[in-house]
Structure formats: C-alpha cells, structure tokens
Scaffold this active site. Sequence first.
Site, PDB file in Angstrom:
ATOM      1  N   TYR A  20      -8.953   5.727 -11.927  1.00 32.40           N
ATOM      2  CA  TYR A  20      -8.672   6.327 -10.611  1.00 32.40           C
ATOM      3  C   TYR A  20      -8.379   7.819 -10.665  1.00 32.40           C
ATOM      4  O   TYR A  20      -7.885   8.370  -9.694  1.00 32.40           O
ATOM      5  CB  TYR A  20      -7.431   5.663  -9.982  1.00 32.40           C
ATOM      6  CG  TYR A  20      -7.422   4.171  -9.951  1.00 32.40           C
ATOM      7  CD1 TYR A  20      -8.469   3.461  -9.366  1.00 32.40           C
ATOM      8  CD2 TYR A  20      -6.355   3.463 -10.470  1.00 32.40           C
ATOM      9  CE1 TYR A  20      -8.442   2.085  -9.322  1.00 32.40           C
ATOM     10  CE2 TYR A  20      -6.315   2.078 -10.432  1.00 32.40           C
ATOM     11  CZ  TYR A  20      -7.369   1.402  -9.857  1.00 32.40           C
ATOM     12  OH  TYR A  20      -7.332   0.034  -9.820  1.00 32.40           O
TER      13      TYR A  20
ATOM     14  N   GLU B  87       3.802  -6.770   1.877  1.00 35.12           N
ATOM     15  CA  GLU B  87       3.639  -7.180   0.476  1.00 35.12           C
ATOM     16  C   GLU B  87       3.471  -5.970  -0.445  1.00 35.12           C
ATOM     17  O   GLU B  87       2.398  -5.744  -1.009  1.00 35.12           O
ATOM     18  CB  GLU B  87       2.487  -8.184   0.327  1.00 35.12           C
ATOM     19  CG  GLU B  87       1.255  -7.880   1.106  1.00 35.12           C
ATOM     20  CD  GLU B  87       0.253  -9.035   1.108  1.00 35.12           C
ATOM     21  OE1 GLU B  87      -0.930  -8.777   0.854  1.00 35.12           O
ATOM     22  OE2 GLU B  87       0.657 -10.173   1.357  1.00 35.12           O
ATOM     23  N   PRO B  88       4.554  -5.207  -0.608  1.00 34.37           N
ATOM     24  CA  PRO B  88       4.487  -4.024  -1.464  1.00 34.37           C
ATOM     25  C   PRO B  88       4.521  -4.380  -2.948  1.00 34.37           C
ATOM     26  O   PRO B  88       5.206  -5.323  -3.348  1.00 34.37           O
ATOM     27  CB  PRO B  88       5.779  -3.269  -1.074  1.00 34.37           C
ATOM     28  CG  PRO B  88       6.727  -4.341  -0.641  1.00 34.37           C
ATOM     29  CD  PRO B  88       5.881  -5.415  -0.004  1.00 34.37           C
ATOM     30  N   GLY B  89       3.770  -3.656  -3.720  1.00 36.08           N
ATOM     31  CA  GLY B  89       3.804  -3.837  -5.175  1.00 36.08           C
ATOM     32  C   GLY B  89       4.243  -2.541  -5.827  1.00 36.08           C
ATOM     33  O   GLY B  89       5.357  -2.412  -6.327  1.00 36.08           O
ATOM     34  N   ARG B  90       3.343  -1.551  -5.750  1.00 35.23           N
ATOM     35  CA  ARG B  90       3.590  -0.263  -6.406  1.00 35.23           C
ATOM     36  C   ARG B  90       4.940   0.357  -6.009  1.00 35.23           C
ATOM     37  O   ARG B  90       5.678   0.853  -6.857  1.00 35.23           O
ATOM     38  CB  ARG B  90       2.456   0.693  -6.005  1.00 35.23           C
ATOM     39  CG  ARG B  90       2.439   2.014  -6.743  1.00 35.23           C
ATOM     40  CD  ARG B  90       1.444   2.974  -6.079  1.00 35.23           C
ATOM     41  NE  ARG B  90       0.158   2.360  -5.875  1.00 35.23           N
ATOM     42  CZ  ARG B  90      -0.846   2.369  -6.763  1.00 35.23           C
ATOM     43  NH1 ARG B  90      -0.691   2.997  -7.901  1.00 35.23           N
ATOM     44  NH2 ARG B  90      -1.989   1.775  -6.483  1.00 35.23           N
TER      45      ARG B  90
ATOM     46  N   CYS C 293     -10.919   5.086 -29.196  1.00 36.39           N
ATOM     47  CA  CYS C 293     -12.224   5.678 -29.459  1.00 36.39           C
ATOM     48  C   CYS C 293     -12.935   5.931 -28.138  1.00 36.39           C
ATOM     49  O   CYS C 293     -13.933   5.281 -27.805  1.00 36.39           O
ATOM     50  CB  CYS C 293     -13.045   4.763 -30.358  1.00 36.39           C
ATOM     51  SG  CYS C 293     -12.215   4.477 -31.905  1.00 36.39           S
TER      52      CYS C 293
ATOM     53  N   GLY D 129       0.759  -1.245   0.000  1.00 31.87           N
ATOM     54  CA  GLY D 129       0.000   0.000   0.000  1.00 31.87           C
ATOM     55  C   GLY D 129       0.787   1.291   0.000  1.00 31.87           C
ATOM     56  O   GLY D 129       0.203   2.357  -0.218  1.00 31.87           O
TER      57      GLY D 129
ATOM     58  N   ARG E 224      -5.263   3.686 -15.788  1.00 29.84           N
ATOM     59  CA  ARG E 224      -5.368   4.280 -14.447  1.00 29.84           C
ATOM     60  C   ARG E 224      -5.965   5.698 -14.436  1.00 29.84           C
ATOM     61  O   ARG E 224      -6.747   6.011 -13.543  1.00 29.84           O
ATOM     62  CB  ARG E 224      -4.016   4.260 -13.737  1.00 29.84           C
ATOM     63  CG  ARG E 224      -3.539   2.837 -13.425  1.00 29.84           C
ATOM     64  CD  ARG E 224      -2.303   2.838 -12.537  1.00 29.84           C
ATOM     65  NE  ARG E 224      -2.587   3.324 -11.214  1.00 29.84           N
ATOM     66  CZ  ARG E 224      -2.279   4.525 -10.768  1.00 29.84           C
ATOM     67  NH1 ARG E 224      -1.647   5.377 -11.547  1.00 29.84           N
ATOM     68  NH2 ARG E 224      -2.591   4.885  -9.551  1.00 29.84           N
TER      69      ARG E 224
HETATM   70  C1  LIG Z   1      -3.736  -8.071  -0.736  1.00 33.76           C
HETATM   71  C2  LIG Z   1      -2.849  -7.079  -1.385  1.00 33.76           C
HETATM   72  N1  LIG Z   1      -1.557  -7.070  -1.065  1.00 33.76           N
HETATM   73  C3  LIG Z   1      -0.699  -6.191  -1.643  1.00 33.76           C
HETATM   74  C4  LIG Z   1      -1.134  -5.276  -2.565  1.00 33.76           C
HETATM   75  C5  LIG Z   1      -0.142  -4.353  -3.174  1.00 33.76           C
HETATM   76  O1  LIG Z   1      -0.438  -3.022  -2.921  1.00 33.76           O
HETATM   77  P1  LIG Z   1       0.515  -1.883  -3.410  1.00 33.76           P
HETATM   78  O2  LIG Z   1       0.789  -2.103  -4.840  1.00 33.76           O
HETATM   79  O3  LIG Z   1      -0.249  -0.645  -3.158  1.00 33.76           O
HETATM   80  O4  LIG Z   1       1.747  -1.957  -2.566  1.00 33.76           O
HETATM   81  C6  LIG Z   1      -2.485  -5.250  -2.920  1.00 33.76           C
HETATM   82  C7  LIG Z   1      -2.974  -4.275  -3.905  1.00 33.76           C
HETATM   83  O5  LIG Z   1      -4.046  -3.788  -3.908  1.00 33.76           O
HETATM   84  C8  LIG Z   1      -3.371  -6.183  -2.314  1.00 33.76           C
HETATM   85  O6  LIG Z   1      -4.661  -6.204  -2.624  1.00 33.76           O
END
Ligand SMILES: Cc1ncc(COP(=O)(O)O)c(C=O)c1O
Length: 444
Positions: free
Chosen positions: A329, A285-288, A356, A243, A325
């Site tokens: 968003y 669990e970071p993604g972004r 389009c 997050g 996005r």
């Molecule tokens: C369960 C869970 N974990 C991790 C993430 C990764 O979040 P972010 O990309 O904001 O770090 C998400 C994204 O929505 C998620 O739903």
Amino acid sequence: MLVVNERGHLTVGGCDVVQLAHKHGTPLYLYDEQRIRTRCREYVGEFSARYPSVEIAYAGKAALTTGLCRLMYQEGMGLDVASAGELYTALQARFPAERIKMHGNYKSNLEYRMAIEGGVGRVVVDSLLELRQLDSWADKLGRVADILLRVRPGIDTHTHQLIQTGQVDSKFGVGIYGGEARRAVELAGELGSLRLRGLHCHIGSQLIEIEGFERAVDQMVSFIAQMRDELGFECEDLDLGGGLGIRYTQHDEPPTVAQLAETICPRLRERLGAAGLPEPRLILEPGRSIVGDAGVTLYTIGVVKEIPDLRTYVSVDGGLSDNPRPALYEAVYEAVIANRAAETPAQWVRVAGKHCETDTLIDDTEIAPPQPGDLLAVFSTGAYNYAMASNYNRFTRPAVVLCCDGHDELLVERETLADLIARDRIPAHLLVEEPAADVCAGQG
Ligand SMILES: Cc1ncc(COP(=O)(O)O)c(C=O)c1O
C-alpha cells in the site's frame, strides 16, 4: 506516543524495550495493552453517548490472537471474523459466539458449517449465491441463521485503491445500484432457514476524510426506507463497518473517535426520523483504530550502508515478512533508535528489510545516527502487520508481546526453525541418495 525512561530507552506500556529485546529477541511485535483498552472504551463511550443501541465489534483481521480475543471480551466488544481460522481462534478463546459476526466474500463449506454450528450471532452475507448456500447449510443442520446483508453503497473514498471496498466496482457485497441488493433482500425473506436482521456496509480502510461516512449513512438510510416501502423490510441492525484512519506519521491528522461518532450518530438519527424509520441497533466494526497505534515493532539494526552523495541504507533484521504494508500500500511509518530514544534525529535514512527483495520499510526518515546493534522501533504497526506476516525466505514469525504497567506477557511465541519444517514432507523417491537420471519415470 514517545515515552522515554531515565536511561534514554523507549518504553511501551511501561516496559523498557531494550530489556524486552534482550528477553524476547528481535524482530518483536509489542502492544500497549492500556492503549487498546482506551480505544475500545472510547468507541463504546462516544457512540453510546450519542445513540441508544450500539455494538462495537472489533475487526479481528487487524490482529487476532486468543489473548486479544480475551481482551476484547473483557472490554465488552463484539468481534468480527473473516475466515475459519479467525473464527476458530475466537471460539478457542471462549469468546461468546453470539457476539461474533462472520464475514467473507467467499465462504467455504467449512466456514458455513463452523459459523452455523458455532452459533455465531450474525453471518454477513455477501452475495445472492451465498444466501442460497447458507440457507441450505442452515436447513441441513436444523438451524435458522441470523444474517446481515452486505451492500455496496457505491461510495468512492480517498484511500489506497486496495483498501477501498464500498465503490460500485468492488468484489464485496451486493450493489444498491442495479437492483442486486433489492433482489437479495427479497430472496432472504423467501428462504426459510435465514432471518435477515439488517444491513451492512464497509466503505474502506485508513479513512482520513470523514465525509465518506456521511454518505454511507445517507445511502443506507434511503435504501432501508426503500426496502420498507417496497418489501416491508424491518432493519434491526445497521452495521456501518470500520475504516477510521490512524496516525502513522506526524503529518497524518485522522479524525478522533468522538468526531466519528459526532459525524455518524446525529445524522443517522435525523435521517431515520425524517424517513419515519425506527432506530436500528448501530454496529461499528473498527480494526485498525483499535490496535494500530498500540503496536510497535522492534528490530535490531545490522548493516548501515552509505551510498556517497545519495543516501544511507539501514538494514534491520525483519522486513517484508513481518510488515508487507509498505510494499502493498506504499504505507509510510516513523521510527526511532529505541536505545537512544531521547537523542535528536539528525540523519535521514532509508530503512530496509533483510529479504531478497527491495523490501523498503521506510523510504525516508530522520533518526538519530544509527549504528549496527542499535534497536529500531517502528511505530503504529499494531494493525495488519502480525496479521499479514509470512514466512517469506523462511523467516520465523516474531513473537507478539503485550505490555502493561511495566509487565510483559507473551501473546504469541516466536516461531522456531523447527516450526518451519514441521509440515514439510519429503516424498520417498527424493530420499534416494543418488537418484537415477530417470527417477521420475513411471511416476506420472
Ligand atoms: C468488512 C470489514 N469490516 C471492518 C474492517 C476493519 O477496517 P479497519 O481496520 O480499517 O477499521 C474491514 C477491513 O477492511 C472490513 O473489510
């Protein structure tokens, strides 16, 4: 962020993006490999420095390819997957199954089977129904599944409503309020083919205010203490989700990874100590925040259209299909004319895609005066862009290129026009050259 070479061209990972555009075409997704590695190391380093047992699991939903799985593996990361496709990608990349967590609020039979047979380290269970279904699958396959329970801590975050996930009114997880989470802990203890290893929560994405994480720590620790007292539950893993927000524009001031670790770790240890609880393994669990600002999308500008006294529209050769996005968003980006990257921005423009739709990519941004044929680089597109790409208008999805020390390597080839129709089928009656008016008669 902006590294410009002696020719005035933007560079990514030491590569001249003008050369990359010639070589790979546009639109083109670029990743700076070193930046991704630096972020992984920052997470592992900052959290491990403040807490005894930590796992950082990259959330693959942000962007997943077999190559990115290998990169995460090399960095010692865990991996979160949220579908059969993401799990398949990880397993094909030989990512160790025991370091994979399987998410999803509705797991299909295929996903249960793949998770159990593949031997993923943790299945993150999202509902009471799923507890029973997973138990029955594990039983059928002669396995015991290690699980985390996703709880809804009831925390509202200040982010776009579509990426809030931990509030009371959310499709994800079992609610602490109302007793559903308690019932789930109890049920997990009764089911013979499940082992409840810990708890999970994820409160939202692109979080710029850090207070939400403090509240998550407090809520989770008090729930763990309550479950210990009432049900004798022992929490081995506490997963606080991802997050952390990133900088999309110069106005964004996201917390650093160090600030996040400093917010979470001492507080968690203090709250656990006060409740007389042992310290579980802490999972993030970071993604972004791992891949987001390592990504740049490169477009070719086609049309520059002046609406007198109103604005200038700059149309590029991508849009909604490579970056949904802004439409989803109201996401905001910044860009630069990549072949004249040292030029001072002097013109406010609206950047539009070529679909389009009114597929505005950037509503209002200041760039060097644009010309047809210029390259436009949009920054911070590494997360939820390639991952959310579509074939809308039958566009081919762009190539994805990894850049490091001046070398560029493909992560994903550009789709071809032939790819677009590879799975199309023409029903036989549509092959008739001059169909009779009643060609469908008798078919239904
Ligand atoms: C369960 C869970 N974990 C991790 C993430 C990764 O979040 P972010 O990309 O904001 O770090 C998400 C994204 O929505 C998620 O739903």
